[in-house]
Design an enzyme around this catalytic site. Structure first.
Site, PDB file in Angstrom:
ATOM      1  CG  ASP A 211      -1.625   1.268   1.459  1.00 48.37           C
ATOM      2  OD1 ASP A 211      -2.359   1.675   0.524  1.00 48.37           O
ATOM      3  OD2 ASP A 211      -1.482   1.882   2.526  1.00 48.37           O
TER       4      ASP A 211
ATOM      5  CB  SER B 107      -1.610   3.145  -4.314  1.00 44.43           C
ATOM      6  OG  SER B 107      -2.049   4.381  -3.798  1.00 44.43           O
ATOM      7  CG  ASN B 108      -7.617   3.421  -2.332  1.00 46.86           C
ATOM      8  OD1 ASN B 108      -8.000   2.528  -3.084  1.00 46.86           O
ATOM      9  ND2 ASN B 108      -8.022   3.532  -1.086  1.00 46.86           N
TER      10      ASN B 108
ATOM     11  NE  ARG C 250      -5.210   7.597   5.507  1.00 48.26           N
ATOM     12  CZ  ARG C 250      -4.915   6.940   4.406  1.00 48.26           C
ATOM     13  NH1 ARG C 250      -4.949   7.544   3.231  1.00 48.26           N
ATOM     14  NH2 ARG C 250      -4.576   5.671   4.457  1.00 48.26           N
TER      15      ARG C 250
END
Lengths: 225, 225
Positions: free
Chosen positions: A3, A114-115, A34
Site C-alpha cells: 500500500d 494504491s488508491n 485522512r
C-alpha cells in the site's frame, strides 16, 4: 505489494504545514482529512455501481474541504493549494527506501497497489527517490473502484501473473490489511501507531511495527525466489 | 421512507450509560462506536462481493469492542451486554412520534429503510411505540448489503411499488442522504447537529434541522395523496 498512502508515505506529514496555517488545529485537521478521504473512497465505490467515481486527487481535495468546514477553519484558495501540494509530496517513512532496496537485493519483485491515482503516485514515488526500486506501480484508477473492492486487489495478480497467495501484501492501514487478507493475500499489517486491529473475526497473517518487519516476516517468500 | 439509526432513534443516547461505566469517556466512546459500526458496514459490503457479511447487531458489537480497545477501556462481559442492550432500546428523538402520526393523518404511506437487522428494528420500533405508525419496516439484511449500496435503497421501491422519485427519503446521516440522492430519492437531510454536508458535488433536495421539517419540505408529496 505495498500500500502507498500511510504505508510507504506518511499521510500525517501534512500536519506541520496544517499547524502553521491553523495553529492548534494541525493534528485534528490531518486526522479528519485522512478519515474523510477514505470515507469518500468507500461512498463512491459502493454507490450506484461506481457511477459517481472521482479520482483520489479529487477525493483528497473534497476531504480537505469537508474537514476544514467541520473544524470551522476558513480555507483560502492559496491555503488549499499549499496543502494539496504538500499531499502530492508526502514524506516517505524513514525506512521505506532501505526496505525496498533490501528486497530488490534479494531479487524480489516489488510493487505498489494504491488508491492513489497515477499522477499522484508518479510524483510521490519520484519525490521519494523510489522509482528504481518498484517493479509495479498499480493504481485502482484503472478500474475506478477503491480498496477494499476485490477488483482493486485483483490488480496485483493481474500485473504480476502470480496468484494472490504468492503475493505478500503490506499495509499500515488496518482496514486495508483486513481487505487484503479477505481477498487472499498473505498480509503483513504494519501497526505503526500501536492501534487495535479490526474486530471482524479475521486477523492478518502477520503483524509488525515498521516496514523492516517485511524482511523478517516473509522468510519463505524470500527464500523461494 | 426514514432511515432509523441516527434519524428516528438517537444512537448517542447510549452515551449516558457509557459515561456511567467509563467516567469522562462516555461521549468519546459513543462517537467512536458509531463511526466504527458504520465503517464496518462498508467494509463487509465492499469486500469480496459481500462474502463476509455480518448482521448489524454483530457489527455493532464489533464496533463497541474496537472502540473500547482503541480508547484503552476494559470492557467486561457484563458492561458489553449492558451497552448492547441499551443499543437495542435506543431513545426515539422527541418529535419522531408526532411526525409519523401527522404523516399518517394525511394518509401518507410511511416506512423505515434501515441498516438494522429485523430483530433490532422490531424491538426499537416497539420500544418507541411506533408500530402502528409505520407501513413498512425494511431491513437491508434481506439482501446482505448495507447502504449506500443501491440494492439497499432499492428495497424502498420494491416494497411500495413506487418509483424512487416518488419516495421522499429522510436521513440525519449526511452519507445516507447523499447515497439516497444518488440513488434517485428526493431526499431530506435532517442536519440535527449543524454539520457541513459531504463535499462530493451533490446536495440533497432539502435540508432541515428536525424531523418536523418533513411536513414542510414535502408539501407536493403531501398534497398529491
Amino acid at each position: 505489494m505495498f500500500d502507498a498512502y500511510g504505508t510507504l508515505f506518511d499521510v500525517y506529514s501534512v500536519g506541520l504545514l496544517a499547524e502553521q496555517l491553523f495553529p492548534g488545529q494541525g493534528q485534528a485537521l490531518g486526522v479528519l482529512w485522512r478519515d474523510k478521504q477514505i470515507e469518500y473512497t468507500r461512498l463512491v465505490t459502493t454507490s450506484n455501481g461506481g457511477e459517481f467515481y472521482q479520482s483520489f486527487w479529487d477525493l483528497t481535495r473534497a476531504g480537505l474541504r469537508y474537514a476544514c468546514k467541520r473544524l470551522g477553519l476558513a480555507l483560502s484558495a492559496s491555503a488549499e493549494e499549499r496543502l494539496m501540494n504538500q499531499y502530492r509530496h508526502l514524506s516517505a517513512f524513514p525506512e521505506t527506501r532501505e526496505v525496498l532496496q533490501a528486497l530488490k537485493n534479494r531479487g524480489i519483485v516489488t510493487g505498489v497497489l494504491s488508491n492513489g491515482d497515477p499522477a499522484m503516485l508518479d510524483i510521490a514515488v519520484r519525490s521519494a527517490g523510489l522509482e528504481g526500486l518498484l517493479d509495479h506501480v498499480l493504481s485502482v484508477d484503472a478500474i475506478r473502484k477503491y480498496k477494499t473492492h476485490p477488483d482493486a486487489y485483483a490488480l496485483g495478480p493481474q500485473a504480476t501473473g502470480l496468484p494472490a497467495r504468492q503475493i505478500a501484501f503490506v499495509s499500515c492501514n488496518s482496514w486495508d490489511a483486513l481487505g487484503a487478507t479477505w481477498y487472499g493475500f498473505p498480509t503483513l499489517w504494519v501497526n505503526r501507531y500501536a492501534l487495535p486491529f479490526e474486530e471482524l473475526g479475521t486477523l492478518p497473517a502477520r503483524t509488525g511495527n515498521s516496514l523492516l518487519d517485511v524482511l523478517e516476516f516473509f522468510p519463505d517468500a524470500i527464500a523461494s525466489i
